[in-house]
Design a protein around this motif. Structure first.
Motif, PDB file in Angstrom:
ATOM      1  N   MET A   1      -9.551  77.895 -40.371  1.00 27.76           N
ATOM      2  CA  MET A   1      -8.999  78.498 -39.142  1.00 27.76           C
ATOM      3  C   MET A   1      -7.483  78.271 -39.075  1.00 27.76           C
ATOM      4  N   ALA A   2      -6.767  79.359 -38.771  1.00 29.13           N
ATOM      5  CA  ALA A   2      -5.311  79.263 -38.706  1.00 29.13           C
ATOM      6  C   ALA A   2      -4.886  78.453 -37.486  1.00 29.13           C
ATOM      7  N   SER A   3      -3.815  77.689 -37.665  1.00 28.87           N
ATOM      8  CA  SER A   3      -3.287  76.907 -36.558  1.00 28.87           C
ATOM      9  C   SER A   3      -2.623  77.824 -35.539  1.00 28.87           C
ATOM     10  N   PRO A   4      -2.717  77.520 -34.251  1.00 29.07           N
ATOM     11  CA  PRO A   4      -2.058  78.359 -33.236  1.00 29.07           C
ATOM     12  C   PRO A   4      -0.548  78.359 -33.437  1.00 29.07           C
ATOM     13  N   VAL A   5       0.084  79.498 -33.157  1.00 35.52           N
ATOM     14  CA  VAL A   5       1.520  79.629 -33.323  1.00 35.52           C
ATOM     15  C   VAL A   5       2.234  78.915 -32.176  1.00 35.52           C
ATOM     16  N   GLU A   6       3.160  78.030 -32.519  1.00 37.36           N
ATOM     17  CA  GLU A   6       3.921  77.331 -31.493  1.00 37.36           C
ATOM     18  C   GLU A   6       4.998  78.242 -30.929  1.00 37.36           C
ATOM     19  N   THR A   7       5.261  78.098 -29.633  1.00 39.87           N
ATOM     20  CA  THR A   7       6.331  78.838 -28.976  1.00 39.87           C
ATOM     21  C   THR A   7       7.260  77.849 -28.277  1.00 39.87           C
ATOM     22  N   PRO A   8       8.522  78.203 -28.082  1.00 36.31           N
ATOM     23  CA  PRO A   8       9.490  77.260 -27.507  1.00 36.31           C
ATOM     24  C   PRO A   8       9.114  76.735 -26.127  1.00 36.31           C
ATOM     25  N   LEU A   9       8.449  77.557 -25.317  1.00 38.07           N
ATOM     26  CA  LEU A   9       8.183  77.167 -23.930  1.00 38.07           C
ATOM     27  C   LEU A   9       6.722  76.807 -23.678  1.00 38.07           C
TER      28      LEU A   9
END
Length: 249
Positions: A1-9
């Motif tokens: 399973m792909a890791s969730p994409v991090e976002t700045p906020l």
């Protein structure tokens, strides 16, 4: 399973919720004075997700700014404070519009400074007459604002707080502002960030012939970070549904 994409906020969103993040992205804040207080306020607001920042200051970075102004480095000495702050913000935010105005604010500059609609004003000005003019304009036009009082000759960040100007004490800048407000019959609540710490008495004057107050006062780093937190928290409380955000920074 792909890791969730991090976002700045994403951490900010966990704290205040998606709806409030959207409100911040749609907000516009005017910061007048981009020095020891204003530069940190701009930094905190930009990193909190504000969509538009308008930076007003006619000064350039000086060697004496290196100890307390976040945009001051050896590489930026001599450069416009608003321009280097804009460049800094754009190095970590690609979705924040930063407008710069290289001018020293006074009452004659209102039309130019307020040509863009703003949701909130941060007063980080040194000059008393200009500070008064900005406060008066905001009150007359029902623009929410917060004004910074003095921090020279103080060391204790735990004494920094927010209240109405008329409730301040032990603050030389606030004392002058209270007198000016009474003299000019200015009505309305004036929220200020100030320190209840009694300033120390200096035995040595820097720049004996200095023509401005700040050239004669000792200023340090300790309380400036606290002030920018108070500024940012004040705006976030105003703009979002969060009642108290003192733990944000």
């Amino acid at each position: 399973m792909a890791s969730p994409v991090e976002t700045p906020l994403q951490r900010m969103e966990l704290l205040i919720g998606e709806d409030n993040i959207i409100k911040l992205k749609q907000a516009s804040v005017l910061i007048v004075g981009v020095g020891g207080v204003g530069s940190y306020a701009a930094e905190a607001l930009a990193r909190s997700g504000i969509g538009k920042l308008i930076l007003v200051d006619g000064d350039t970075v000086a060697p004496s700014n290196l100890n307390r102004q976040i945009h001051a480095t050896f590489a930026t000495i001599g450069q416009s404070k608003t321009k280097v702050m804009k460049k800094r913000i754009e190095s970590y935010r690609n979705d924040c519009e930063v407008i710069t105005q290289d001018l020293f604010y006074n009452a004659t500059k209102n039309e130019e400074v307020f040509k863009e609609p703003v949701d909130f004003v941060v007063d980080a000005i040194d000059t008393m007459s200009s500070k008064l003019a900005l406060i008066q304009y905001c009150l007359q036009h029902n623009i929410p604002f917060i004004s910074s009082m003095g921090m020279a000759n103080r060391m204790d960040p735990t004494c920094v707080t927010i209240c109405d100007l008329m409730k301040t004490s032990y603050d030389p800048v606030a004392k002058i502002m209270r007198s000016l407000v009474r003299k000019h019959h200015i009505k309305g609540k004036i929220p200020v960030v100030w320190s209840s710490e009694q300033p120390t008495v200096q035995t040595k004057v820097i720049y004996e012939d200095g023509i401005t107050r700040k050239q004669k006062d000792a200023t340090g780093q300790f309380a400036f970070c606290t002030i920018r937190c108070r500024f940012s928290n004040c705006f976030l409380c105003h703009k979002t549904t969060i009642k108290k955000v003192t733990r944000l920074f």
